[in-house]
Write an enzyme that holds these catalytic residues in place. Structure first.
Site, PDB file in Angstrom:
ATOM      1  N   ALA A 329       0.837  -1.200   0.000  1.00 36.54           N
ATOM      2  CA  ALA A 329       0.000   0.000   0.000  1.00 36.54           C
ATOM      3  C   ALA A 329       0.874   1.254   0.000  1.00 36.54           C
ATOM      4  CB  ALA A 329      -0.973  -0.031   1.171  1.00 36.54           C
ATOM      5  N   SER A 330       0.464   2.280   0.696  1.00 35.80           N
ATOM      6  CA  SER A 330       1.119   3.587   0.563  1.00 35.80           C
ATOM      7  C   SER A 330       2.518   3.640   1.150  1.00 35.80           C
ATOM      8  CB  SER A 330       0.259   4.654   1.231  1.00 35.80           C
ATOM      9  OG  SER A 330      -1.073   4.524   0.797  1.00 35.80           O
TER      10      SER A 330
END
Lengths: 661, 371
Positions: A329-330
Site C-alpha cells: 500500500a502507501s
C-alpha cells in the site's frame, strides 16, 4: 573263571616288545605335543594381532557422547535458548528380575499412565538385547526424588539425565529461533547425504526452524567418545578413555529481547508483524510475528492434540509474518516518488490537481483517492504527507511498470533479503515479464496505476520494507538484514559470554544503490519527516510528543478488490476481508539508528497511521530510552553473571583470583 | 660324603615305604598348585570355589595314597568281578540314571551321586591288561578280538548315555593295552581301516544332533558365531590374544569379562593361555610331558606284563586327556567336554585321575615284592 595254567613266559622278550611299543607310543606323544604346540604357536604368535583385535572388539565399545548445543543469547546477554537437564526413566529389560511386575510396581509408584506402559512394552519387543528402553520421557523433580529413594527395589530401572533445549521466552522467540526437535528419518537421510551422521551419533535433536536450523552446524558442536570396557552381558565395567565432545558455538543475536517484548505487547490481540532493524548494520533488533506458538512444545515431541490445535487455528500462528508478503500500500510511495524524481518524470515542485479520483483517458474506470473529495493542488511533499493516491496514479502512469519494477528491485523488493533464517518469502514485485511468466497474460495499464499505490499483485514482506527503508535512509548504502551478531567459542572460555570473547560477524559489503542526483534522497526523506512531524499529516498522531525525531509513512492495503462505486466500510466488512494497516518509520531523522516496519492484518477501523503507527511508536519509545522493562532484566542478567562466576570459580579458583585483582 | 649318600638312601626308603613315586608326585603337585591359581582367576576371583577345589585336591590325594598302598596283584584278582559290576551299573544308569545336561550319567545312590563311567576309566584297562597278560606276549589275534569285545561293551553303554567323549577315552584306554601288548601291525592297520569304515555309521546312527553340530562347528566355527560356534571362537580369541607373554595373571579379558564359556572347567586352558601366553603354554606342556615320561618309565620298569600294560595304558590315557582337552579348546578337535587333567575345577575327574596315579605309584613302589 578259567583254571590257572602254568605259563612259561619269556620275560626278557616280553620286556623288549613292551619297551619297543612304549617307545613308539612315546614318539607318537611327542608328535602330538608338537601338533598341539604348533597350533598354539600359530594362534598366539602368527595370528596374535587378529585375535587381539577381536578380543578388544569383544570388550571395548565406543560410546558416542553428544556435545552440548550452543547457547543463544540476545544482544545484552539474556539467554534465549538454553540447555536444561531432563530426567527420563529407562529400563534394561534383561536386568530386571520380573519385567512385568517391575513395571507394574514402578508405574504405581510414579503414577505412569497405562498409555506409556503399553508404548513401553511395544518398544521392548523391537529393541536389541541389553539396550535401554524409555518408560517415561520426562520425570518431574518429585518423581525423580521418589524414584531415587526406591531405586534399590528396581534393578535394571534407572533415571537417565539428558540436556534438552529450553526456550525461556517461549512464544516470544519461536519465529526467530525456531526450535529443535527429534531427528526424524528425513533429517537422518539428509545428515547421511552430507556425511554428518557420525557427528550426530549421540544427538537426539536437530534444528528444525529459524536460527536453530540455519546455524545448526555451528550450534551442534563435535561429538565426543567414551571408550568403555563391557562384559559379555554388555554391562559397562569401566571407562578406558574419554574424548570429550566439543560443545557447539554460543550465538549472540542482534535481537533485543525487551524490544521483542514490546513488539509482542503492541501486537497483542492482532495478527501482524513487526521488524525493527539497525540501518547502520542491518542487525535485527526486534522481529516478531503475532500470534506465535511455543517452540518448547516441539522439543519433547508435541502431542497430536496440541499440534492439531496450532495447525488448525485460523489465526495461523505457524506463519512467520515478518517474512510473508503483504500488499505494501502507501508505504512504498516514498520509493515510487524517488523513482519519479530519478527518472525525471517529476520534480519536487511538480503539481497535480486531485479531484478525488483519477481516470485514464478513454476509459470509464475511476481510480479513487482515499479522500473522496480530493486533495486539491498536490506536490511531492503533500503527496507523501497526505498519501495522495491520485498523485501516484498519475506518476505511475507516467513511469510505466517497467521503470517502477526495475527501481523497486534495486531496493530489494521481490527478492530474498538474505536474512539468516530459511523461512523467508520473496514476495512479489510484479513486472511485465513476471505476469507473462505467472499468468501468461499481458500487462494492463490499469494494473500499473494500482502498483502506483502499492496494490495490485505487489506484495512485500515487513522485512523487505525494513531493508528497503534502510537503503533509503542510508542514501543508497545497502545492508543485509541479519540476526547473528557474534559467536562465542565455547572451548576458549566455558562459563562466560562477555563481549571480550565475542567473534563479531562481519557481513559482506553490498554494492550501493547510486542515484543520478544525490539530492533526490533528501527530497523523499524530508517528505517522510514531514509526514510524521507536520500537524495534520497522516503519521502525525502516532508520534505526537515523541522525544526523538522520527520520520515515516503509513499505508492501508485493501485485501479485497472493491468494485466500482462501492463504499468500503470496515464495520460491515467481514473480519478477514478488512484492510491491512502498514507502517514504516525511522529515527532519529538526521542520523537514523532504527528503522521499523509494521504490518497488521484486517484492522477494524482506520489505516496504517492509527493502527500500525502506535506499534512503531512503542518500539521506538522503548529504543530511545523509555525502557520500561529494562530494570528487571538488569537484575537477572547481573544474577546470571554471579552464578556463572561462581560456577567458574569452582572449576578454576585461579581464575577468580585473577578477576578480583 | 658317604653318610650323605646313606641319608639319601634312607630318604628314598621312606618314600618307598609310603609307596610314593617322588618325581610323579612333584609333577602332579605342580600342576595342582597351578590349577588352584588358575581356578581362582577363571572363577572371577571366587574364593569359595577355590576352597572347594582345594578340598577335592586333598580328597583325591588321600585316595591316591590309599590306592598306592594296595599291591597291584590285588587289582588283578578283582579285575573280573569289578568289571562285571561296572557293566551292570552302566546298564543301571541307562535305566534309572539321573539326567544332567541332556545326558544320563549319574546314578543316585541316595547318599551320593556317582558316575559309573568314571570308575570304568580305571576298570577297563585293568580288565584288558589282566585278560591279555594271561597269555604270552605278543598277543594272538583271537585274544585281541575277544579283548575288543570286552572294550566295546562299556564303550557302547557309555556312548548310549550319551557321553561320546568318555566312551572314546575308555575305548582308547583298552586299545592302548592291546597296542602295548604287541598286536601285530597288520592287525592294527586292519583295525584302523575298520574304524574309518565305522565312522560314517557312527555319524549316522550313534551320534546325537548336538554332537554332530560340535563336529561341524569344528570345521567352520564362524558359520554360526553366536550359536554353536560361539564357544570355540571365544576360546580361540582368548588363546590367540594371549600372544607370546600373555596378558598377565587375572588380566585375561576374555575370561574376566565372561566371554569364555565354562572358564574354570573345560576351557581353563584358554584362561591359562590368555593370561600366560605361549611361554606359559610351553611350560605347562613340558610338565605334562614330564609326567607322561615318568609314567612310561614306570611302565617299562614294571616287573609283570600286567603291571606294564596297566601302567602304560594309564599313562597314555592321561596324555589323551591332555591332548583332547587342549585340542578341543584350540580348535583342533570337536568340543567333547573333557576337563584339563589335574588343573580343571571338578572333583570327579580329579579323583579318578589320582586313583590312576595311585596305581602307577603302587606299580612303581611294589615291584620289589614278587607275586
Amino acid at each position: 573263571m578259567a583254571p590257572r595254567r602254568i605259563i612259561i613266559r619269556n620275560h626278557s622278550a616280553e620286556a623288549n616288545l613292551f619297551a619297543r611299543r612304549t617307545f613308539i607310543a612315546f614318539v607318537g606323544i611327542l608328535v602330538l605335543i608338537l601338533v598341539l604346540f604348533s597350533n598354539l604357536y600359530s594362534l598366539q604368535i602368527d595370528s596374535f594381532e587378529k585375535y587381539q583385535t577381536r578380543a578388544n572388539s569383544n570388550r571395548i565399545k565406543l560410546l558416542p557422547v553428544a556435545p552440548n548445543r550452543g547457547i543463544i543469547y540476545d544482544r545484552n546477554g539474556v539467554i534465549l535458548a538454553d540447555n536444561k537437564p531432563v530426567y527420563s526413566l529407562a529400563v534394561i529389560p534383561e536386568q530386571t528380575s520380573d519385567l512385568k511386575a517391575s513395571i507394574d510396581k514402578i508405574s504405581t509408584l510414579l503414577d505412569i499412565s497405562i498409555d506409556r506402559q503399553t508404548k513401553f512394552f511395544d518398544s521392548v519387543k523391537s529393541k536389541r538385547r541389553f539396550k535401554q528402553v524409555e518408560l517415561h520421557p520426562r520425570l518431574s523433580e518429585q518423581q525423580v526424588a521418589l524414584f531415587a529413594v526406591n531405586q534399590h527395589k528396581f534393578p535394571g530401572v534407572f533415571v537417565d539425565a539428558r540436556l534438552k533445549r529450553y526456550y525461556p521466552f517461549g512464544k516470544l522467540t519461536t519465529h526467530n529461533l525456531g526450535y529443535v526437535a527429534r531427528i526424524n528419518r528425513k533429517d537422518a537421510n539428509k545428515l547421511d547425504l552430507a556425511g554428518k551422521s557420525e557427528n550426530y551419533a549421540a544427538t537426539h535433536s536437530i534444528g528444525k526452524l529459524g536460527i536453530e536450523k540455519y546455524y545448526e552446524d555451528i550450534l551442534h558442536g563435535t561429538i565426543g567418545h567414551q571408550e568403555v570396557e563391557i562384559n559379555s552381558q554388555g554391562r559397562i565395567i569401566r571407562t578406558l578413555d574419554f574424548t570429550p565432545p566439543t560443545p557447539g558455538t554460543n550465538l549472540t543475536l542482534t535481537l533485543d529481547i525487551e524490544l521483542q517484548m514490546i513488539a509482542k505487547r503492541a501486537l497483542s490481540g492482532k495478527r501482524g508483524a513487526v521488524v525493527a532493524m539497525n540501518p547502520r548494520t542491518g542487525g535485527i533488533l526486534a522481529m516478531y510475528s503475532n500470534p506465535s506458538y511455543d517452540g518448547n512444545l516441539f522439543v519433547h515431541g508435541i502431542s497430536t492434540k496440541k499440534w492439531q490445535k496450532i495447525r488448525n487455528s485460523k489465526d495461523l500462528p505457524l506463519i512467520n509474518r515478518t517474512v510473508q508478503g503483504y500488499p505494501p500500500a502507501s508505504t512504498v510511495k516514498p520509493f515510487l516518488a524517488l523513482t519519479g524524481l530519478e527518472e525525471q518524470i517529476i520534480t519536487a515542485k511538480t503539481q497535480i490537481t486531485d479531484p478525488g479520483w483519477y481516470q485514464l483517458k478513454g476509459l470509464p474506470n475511476k481510480y479513487r483517492d482515499w479522500k473522496k473529495w480530493g486533495h486539491g493542488k498536490v506536490d511531492l511533499n503533500k503527496a507523501i504527507e497526505q498519501s495522495c493516491n491520485t498523485y501516484f496514479f498519475d506518476l505511475a502512469f507516467k513511469l510505466g511498470i517497467t521503470k517502477i519494477s526495475t527501481m523497486m528491485e534495486r531496493f530489494g523488493f521481490g527478492d530474498y533479503t538474505g536474512i539468516d533464517i530459511y523461512e523467508e518469502s520473496r514476495a512479489i514485485m510484479p513486472s511485465v515479464s513476471w505476469k507473462r511468466g505467472r499468468y501468461n497474460q499481458s500487462w494492463y495499464t490499469g494494473e500499473t496505476l494500482s502498483v502506483g499505490i502499492g496494490q495490485s499483485y505487489w506484495t512485500v514482506t515487513p522485512l523487505q520494507l525494513a531493508q528497503a527503508l534502510t537503503t533509503l535512509v542510508n542514501r543508497g548504502e545497502r545492508k543485509v538484514p541479519h540476526l547473528l551478531k557474534a559467536t562465542t567459542d565455547t572451548t576458549a572460555n566455558l562459563a562466560s559470554n562477555t563481549q571480550n570473547n565475542w567473534n563479531e560477524i562481519n557481513y559482506e559489503e553490498q554494492a550501493p544503490l547510486v542515484l543520478k542526483q544525490e539530492k533526490n534522497w533528501d527530497l523523499v526523506l524530508n517528505a517522510m519527516h514531514n509526514t510524521v512531524q507536520k500537524v495534520g499529516a497522516t503519521a502525525y498522531l502516532p508520534f505526537k510528543g515523541a522525544k526523538y525525531d522520527a520520520a515515516g509513512k503509513t499505508g492501508s492495503a485493501q485485501v479485497v478488490r472493491i468494485k466500482q462505486d462501492e463504499e468500503y466500510d470496515a464495520e460491515t466488512t467481514q473480519e478477514n476481508k478488512r484492510d491491512n494497516a502498514m507502517f514504516i518509520a525511522f529515527a532519529p531523522f538526521e542520523t537514523p539508528e532504527i528503522v521499523v516496519a509494521v504490518a497488521i492484518e484486517n484492522v477494524a477501523k482506520g489505516g496504517g497511521g492509527t493502527n500500525a503507527g502506535p506499534v512503531a511508536r512503542q518500539i521506538m519509545d522503548q529504543y530511545f530510552g523509555n525502557r520500561v522493562i529494562k530494570s528487571s532484566f538488569d537484575n537477572s542478567a547481573a544474577q546470571d553473571k554471579i552464578i556463572t562466576q561462581h560456577r567458574h570459580s569452582s572449576i578454576n579458583p585461579l581464575h577468580l583470583s585473577n578477576e578480583s585483582e | 660324603m658317604r653318610s650323605s649318600g646313606q641319608d639319601q638312601q634312607q630318604v628314598r626308603n621312606i618314600w618307598q615305604k609310603l609307596h610314593i613315586d617322588v618325581p610323579l608326585l612333584l609333577g602332579i603337585l605342580t600342576l595342582m598348585a597351578l590349577g588352584v591359581f588358575i581356578v581362582y582367576s577363571a572363577s572371577g576371583q571366587n574364593m569359595s570355589m577355590v576352597y572347594r577345589h582345594i578340598r577335592s585336591i586333598c580328597v583325591a590325594l588321600v585316595i591316591m595314597l590309599v590306592i598306592a598302598q594296595i599291591p597291584p596283584l590285588v587289582y588283578r584278582k578283582w579285575a573280573v568281578p569289578v568289571f562285571v559290576i561296572g557293566l551292570l551299573t552302566l546298564v543301571a544308569v541307562l535305566i534309572f540314571g539321573h539326567v544332567g545336561k541332556g545326558a544320563q550319567r549319574w546314578l543316585d545312590l541316595g547318599v551320593m551321586r556317582f558316575q559309573p563311567s568314571e570308575i570304568m576309566k580305571l576298570v577297563v584297562p585293568i580288565m584288558i591288561a589282566w585278560f591279555i597278560s594271561q597269555a604270552n606276549l605278543p598277543v594272538k589275534i583271537s585274544t585281541v578280538i575277544f579283548a575288543f569285545i570286552l572294550v566295546l561293551m562299556p564303550t557302547l553303554l557309555i556312548a548310549r548315555q550319551p557321553d561320546l567323549g568318555t566312551s572314546l577315552l575308555i575305548a582308547s584306554s583298552g586299545i592302548f593295552v592291546i597296542f602295548l601288548a604287541g598286536a601285530s601291525w597288520r592287525l592294527i592297520s586292519v583295525c584302523v581301516g575298520l574304524a574309518s569304515a565305522f565312522a560314517p555309521i557312527l555319524w549316522i546312527f550313534l551320534m546325537q544332533d548336538y554332537q554332530k553340530q560340535r563336529v561341524m562347528t569344528l570345521f567352520n566355527p564362524e558359520q554360526d558365531p553366536l550359536g554353536s560356534g560361539y564357544h570355540i571362537i571365544q576360546s580361540k580369541i582368548a588363546i590367540g590374544s594371549g600372544g607370546y607373554e600373555g596378558k598377565g595373571y587375572l588380566q585375561g579379558t576374555q575370561s574376566q569379562l565372561e566371554f569364555l564359556p565354562e572358564p574354570h572347567t573345560d576351557f581353563i586352558f584358554s584362561v591359562f593361555s590368555e593370561e600366560f601366553g605361549l611361554i606359559g603354554v610351553g611350560i605347562l606342556l613340558s610338565i605334562y610331558l614330564f609326567i607322561v615320561m615318568r609314567g612310561l618309565w614306570i611302565a617299562v620298569n614294571a616287573q609283570h606284563a600286567f603291571t606294564k600294560l596297566l601302567a602304560g595304558s594309564l599313562t597314555l590315557t592321561f596324555f589323551v586327556y591332555v591332548f583332547v582337552n587342549i585340542g578341543m579348546v584350540s580348535g583342533l578337535l570337536p568340543v567333547v567336554g573333557v576337563p584339563l587333567p589335574l588343573v580343571s575345577y571338578g572333583g570327579t575327574s580329579m579323583v579318578t585321575l589320582l586313583a590312576g596315579f595311585g596305581m602307577l605309584m603302587a606299580i612303581s613302589t611294589h615291584r620289589r615284592f614278587h607275586t
